[in-house]
Scaffold this motif. Sequence first.
Motif, PDB file in Angstrom:
ATOM      1  N   ALA A  66      69.507 -30.846   6.229  1.00 43.96           N
ATOM      2  CA  ALA A  66      68.539 -31.668   6.648  1.00 43.96           C
ATOM      3  C   ALA A  66      68.256 -31.918   8.049  1.00 43.96           C
ATOM      4  O   ALA A  66      69.161 -31.785   8.741  1.00 43.96           O
ATOM      5  CB  ALA A  66      68.907 -33.166   6.081  1.00 43.96           C
ATOM      6  N   LYS A  67      67.055 -31.931   8.342  1.00 44.33           N
ATOM      7  CA  LYS A  67      66.611 -32.086   9.680  1.00 44.33           C
ATOM      8  C   LYS A  67      65.996 -33.226   9.997  1.00 44.33           C
ATOM      9  O   LYS A  67      65.222 -33.868   8.908  1.00 44.33           O
ATOM     10  CB  LYS A  67      66.030 -30.856  10.198  1.00 44.33           C
ATOM     11  CG  LYS A  67      66.579 -29.547   9.940  1.00 44.33           C
ATOM     12  CD  LYS A  67      67.759 -29.360  10.709  1.00 44.33           C
ATOM     13  CE  LYS A  67      68.690 -28.131  10.484  1.00 44.33           C
ATOM     14  NZ  LYS A  67      69.906 -28.001  11.183  1.00 44.33           N
ATOM     15  N   GLY A  68      65.876 -33.809  11.262  1.00 42.02           N
ATOM     16  CA  GLY A  68      64.877 -35.122  11.441  1.00 42.02           C
ATOM     17  C   GLY A  68      65.833 -36.312  12.076  1.00 42.02           C
ATOM     18  O   GLY A  68      67.115 -36.222  12.259  1.00 42.02           O
ATOM     19  N   GLN A  69      65.220 -37.263  12.429  1.00 41.41           N
ATOM     20  CA  GLN A  69      65.714 -38.181  13.187  1.00 41.41           C
ATOM     21  C   GLN A  69      66.676 -38.977  12.251  1.00 41.41           C
ATOM     22  O   GLN A  69      67.815 -39.634  12.771  1.00 41.41           O
ATOM     23  CB  GLN A  69      64.613 -39.391  13.257  1.00 41.41           C
ATOM     24  CG  GLN A  69      63.790 -39.140  14.455  1.00 41.41           C
ATOM     25  CD  GLN A  69      62.322 -40.192  14.609  1.00 41.41           C
ATOM     26  OE1 GLN A  69      62.549 -40.887  14.091  1.00 41.41           O
ATOM     27  NE2 GLN A  69      61.741 -39.831  15.770  1.00 41.41           N
ATOM     28  N   GLU A  70      66.677 -38.882  10.905  1.00 44.48           N
ATOM     29  CA  GLU A  70      67.546 -39.671  10.120  1.00 44.48           C
ATOM     30  C   GLU A  70      69.046 -39.115  10.201  1.00 44.48           C
ATOM     31  O   GLU A  70      69.789 -39.498   9.954  1.00 44.48           O
ATOM     32  CB  GLU A  70      66.940 -39.988   8.613  1.00 44.48           C
ATOM     33  CG  GLU A  70      65.831 -40.636   8.396  1.00 44.48           C
ATOM     34  CD  GLU A  70      64.474 -40.119   8.808  1.00 44.48           C
ATOM     35  OE1 GLU A  70      64.520 -39.164   9.137  1.00 44.48           O
ATOM     36  OE2 GLU A  70      63.590 -40.962   8.795  1.00 44.48           O
ATOM     37  N   THR A  71      68.753 -37.501  10.028  1.00 36.62           N
ATOM     38  CA  THR A  71      69.957 -36.791  10.031  1.00 36.62           C
ATOM     39  C   THR A  71      70.558 -37.059  11.502  1.00 36.62           C
ATOM     40  O   THR A  71      71.888 -37.009  11.508  1.00 36.62           O
ATOM     41  CB  THR A  71      69.510 -35.307   9.977  1.00 36.62           C
ATOM     42  OG1 THR A  71      69.067 -35.288   8.607  1.00 36.62           O
ATOM     43  CG2 THR A  71      70.863 -34.562   9.816  1.00 36.62           C
ATOM     44  N   ASP A  72      69.884 -36.942  12.643  1.00 36.60           N
ATOM     45  CA  ASP A  72      70.595 -37.131  13.747  1.00 36.60           C
ATOM     46  C   ASP A  72      71.012 -38.495  14.022  1.00 36.60           C
ATOM     47  O   ASP A  72      72.225 -38.726  14.724  1.00 36.60           O
ATOM     48  CB  ASP A  72      69.199 -37.138  14.985  1.00 36.60           C
ATOM     49  CG  ASP A  72      68.644 -35.892  15.063  1.00 36.60           C
ATOM     50  OD1 ASP A  72      69.456 -34.803  14.630  1.00 36.60           O
ATOM     51  OD2 ASP A  72      67.543 -35.625  15.508  1.00 36.60           O
ATOM     52  N   ARG A  73      70.485 -39.597  13.500  1.00 42.38           N
ATOM     53  CA  ARG A  73      71.035 -40.720  13.192  1.00 42.38           C
ATOM     54  C   ARG A  73      72.546 -40.917  12.693  1.00 42.38           C
ATOM     55  O   ARG A  73      73.337 -41.639  13.215  1.00 42.38           O
ATOM     56  CB  ARG A  73      69.838 -41.646  12.638  1.00 42.38           C
ATOM     57  CG  ARG A  73      70.726 -43.304  13.036  1.00 42.38           C
ATOM     58  CD  ARG A  73      69.747 -44.494  12.276  1.00 42.38           C
ATOM     59  NE  ARG A  73      68.261 -44.313  13.272  1.00 42.38           N
ATOM     60  CZ  ARG A  73      67.211 -43.690  12.688  1.00 42.38           C
ATOM     61  NH1 ARG A  73      67.124 -43.284  11.316  1.00 42.38           N
ATOM     62  NH2 ARG A  73      65.996 -43.895  13.193  1.00 42.38           N
ATOM     63  N   LEU A  74      72.345 -40.302  11.542  1.00 39.55           N
ATOM     64  CA  LEU A  74      73.743 -40.161  10.707  1.00 39.55           C
ATOM     65  C   LEU A  74      74.971 -39.664  11.563  1.00 39.55           C
ATOM     66  O   LEU A  74      75.858 -39.784  11.537  1.00 39.55           O
ATOM     67  CB  LEU A  74      73.432 -39.336   9.343  1.00 39.55           C
ATOM     68  CG  LEU A  74      74.666 -39.312   8.507  1.00 39.55           C
ATOM     69  CD1 LEU A  74      75.366 -40.644   8.186  1.00 39.55           C
ATOM     70  CD2 LEU A  74      74.526 -38.362   7.324  1.00 39.55           C
ATOM     71  N   PHE A  75      74.465 -38.452  12.203  1.00 40.54           N
ATOM     72  CA  PHE A  75      75.374 -37.902  13.165  1.00 40.54           C
ATOM     73  C   PHE A  75      75.914 -38.733  14.155  1.00 40.54           C
ATOM     74  O   PHE A  75      77.009 -38.495  14.434  1.00 40.54           O
ATOM     75  CB  PHE A  75      74.653 -36.369  13.721  1.00 40.54           C
ATOM     76  CG  PHE A  75      75.600 -35.601  14.547  1.00 40.54           C
ATOM     77  CD1 PHE A  75      76.510 -34.499  13.970  1.00 40.54           C
ATOM     78  CD2 PHE A  75      75.543 -35.597  15.837  1.00 40.54           C
ATOM     79  CE1 PHE A  75      77.200 -33.889  14.908  1.00 40.54           C
ATOM     80  CE2 PHE A  75      76.407 -35.077  16.628  1.00 40.54           C
ATOM     81  CZ  PHE A  75      77.436 -34.203  16.000  1.00 40.54           C
ATOM     82  N   LEU A  76      75.034 -39.364  14.959  1.00 42.09           N
ATOM     83  CA  LEU A  76      75.580 -40.400  15.891  1.00 42.09           C
ATOM     84  C   LEU A  76      76.427 -41.314  15.369  1.00 42.09           C
ATOM     85  O   LEU A  76      77.221 -41.561  15.996  1.00 42.09           O
ATOM     86  CB  LEU A  76      74.227 -40.714  16.523  1.00 42.09           C
ATOM     87  CG  LEU A  76      74.383 -41.706  17.568  1.00 42.09           C
ATOM     88  CD1 LEU A  76      74.880 -41.221  18.696  1.00 42.09           C
ATOM     89  CD2 LEU A  76      73.180 -42.483  18.120  1.00 42.09           C
ATOM     90  N   PHE A  77      76.175 -42.025  14.243  1.00 40.90           N
ATOM     91  CA  PHE A  77      76.902 -42.936  13.760  1.00 40.90           C
ATOM     92  C   PHE A  77      78.292 -42.415  13.195  1.00 40.90           C
ATOM     93  O   PHE A  77      79.483 -42.991  13.609  1.00 40.90           O
ATOM     94  CB  PHE A  77      76.257 -43.729  12.330  1.00 40.90           C
ATOM     95  CG  PHE A  77      74.963 -44.387  12.529  1.00 40.90           C
ATOM     96  CD1 PHE A  77      75.056 -44.989  13.835  1.00 40.90           C
ATOM     97  CD2 PHE A  77      74.089 -44.618  11.770  1.00 40.90           C
ATOM     98  CE1 PHE A  77      73.755 -45.815  14.218  1.00 40.90           C
ATOM     99  CE2 PHE A  77      73.429 -45.668  12.077  1.00 40.90           C
ATOM    100  CZ  PHE A  77      72.988 -46.092  13.215  1.00 40.90           C
ATOM    101  N   SER A  78      78.266 -41.160  12.521  1.00 39.53           N
ATOM    102  CA  SER A  78      79.677 -40.584  12.119  1.00 39.53           C
ATOM    103  C   SER A  78      80.464 -40.255  13.337  1.00 39.53           C
ATOM    104  O   SER A  78      81.675 -40.439  13.384  1.00 39.53           O
ATOM    105  CB  SER A  78      79.222 -39.570  11.104  1.00 39.53           C
ATOM    106  OG  SER A  78      78.413 -38.389  11.703  1.00 39.53           O
ATOM    107  N   ARG A  79      79.723 -39.679  14.426  1.00 39.58           N
ATOM    108  CA  ARG A  79      80.597 -39.122  15.628  1.00 39.58           C
ATOM    109  C   ARG A  79      81.253 -40.133  16.348  1.00 39.58           C
ATOM    110  O   ARG A  79      82.370 -40.070  16.956  1.00 39.58           O
ATOM    111  CB  ARG A  79      79.597 -38.389  16.444  1.00 39.58           C
ATOM    112  CG  ARG A  79      80.344 -37.798  17.702  1.00 39.58           C
ATOM    113  CD  ARG A  79      79.247 -37.072  18.220  1.00 39.58           C
ATOM    114  NE  ARG A  79      80.027 -36.595  19.388  1.00 39.58           N
ATOM    115  CZ  ARG A  79      79.420 -35.641  20.654  1.00 39.58           C
ATOM    116  NH1 ARG A  79      78.041 -35.464  20.567  1.00 39.58           N
ATOM    117  NH2 ARG A  79      80.067 -35.146  21.719  1.00 39.58           N
TER     118      ARG A  79
END
Length: 242
Positions: free
Chosen positions: A201-214
Amino acid sequence: VKERDGNSALVATVRVTNLAGHKFPSGVGFRRAFLEFQVLGPGGRTLWSSGRTSSLGILLGANDEPLPSEFAAAPAALQRHHQRITRPDQVQIYEERSVDDGGHLTTSFLSLFRRVKDTRLLPKGWSPGAADAESMRPLEPGGRRLYASGQSYDEVTYAVPLGAEGIPAELAAQPEQLTVQATLYYQSIPPYYLRDRFASAKGQETDRLFLFSRGLDTSGALRDWKLTVGTTGPVAVSTARR
């Protein structure tokens, strides 16, 4: 105890009971629970374990490498539902897994085609004769039926070899120095789910999930990306032999 092959083993049976009115774990299909079983030596040192994880919650084998089942694409690589565990690469996992129409394991809601594994614990009072039983029926990889009587508990026996492949011989001769411990862990977001999202998956939502999980703090109750549901605590090993 003496095994059928003549070798000795430390044997313990663990029962997990579901007291909820729904399957455990419940909700979306990628949630899972699993058992960690440890044999502990002097000072609480782990001598043998099944269900051990990395700091990211990835299930590991004896060589500290991720189990093949962790990031599998084919259903055949999934962990079976064990009645007896003798190796660190065998882990009792309570989960639901599905494939897409091409037969590949998927966590995408839009690609779910068929269940290939559902070893989640049944709710108390579940009946195999109910009208909707077929859609809720537990399923082992390969098609074997589980919890045939509708029971809301599971039992698994651990048989840990004594000697080179398990407990060191010098400690096997002194069982009073050993304890065992079983712990049930829960993961609402297993590592393979995050891997699937970040890979496909690509996009803002995926980037946001990555930020939260990190940025998630996993130093407390969620240590190593897992939540403790219950544990036996250290249990002394009986010296009785049979």
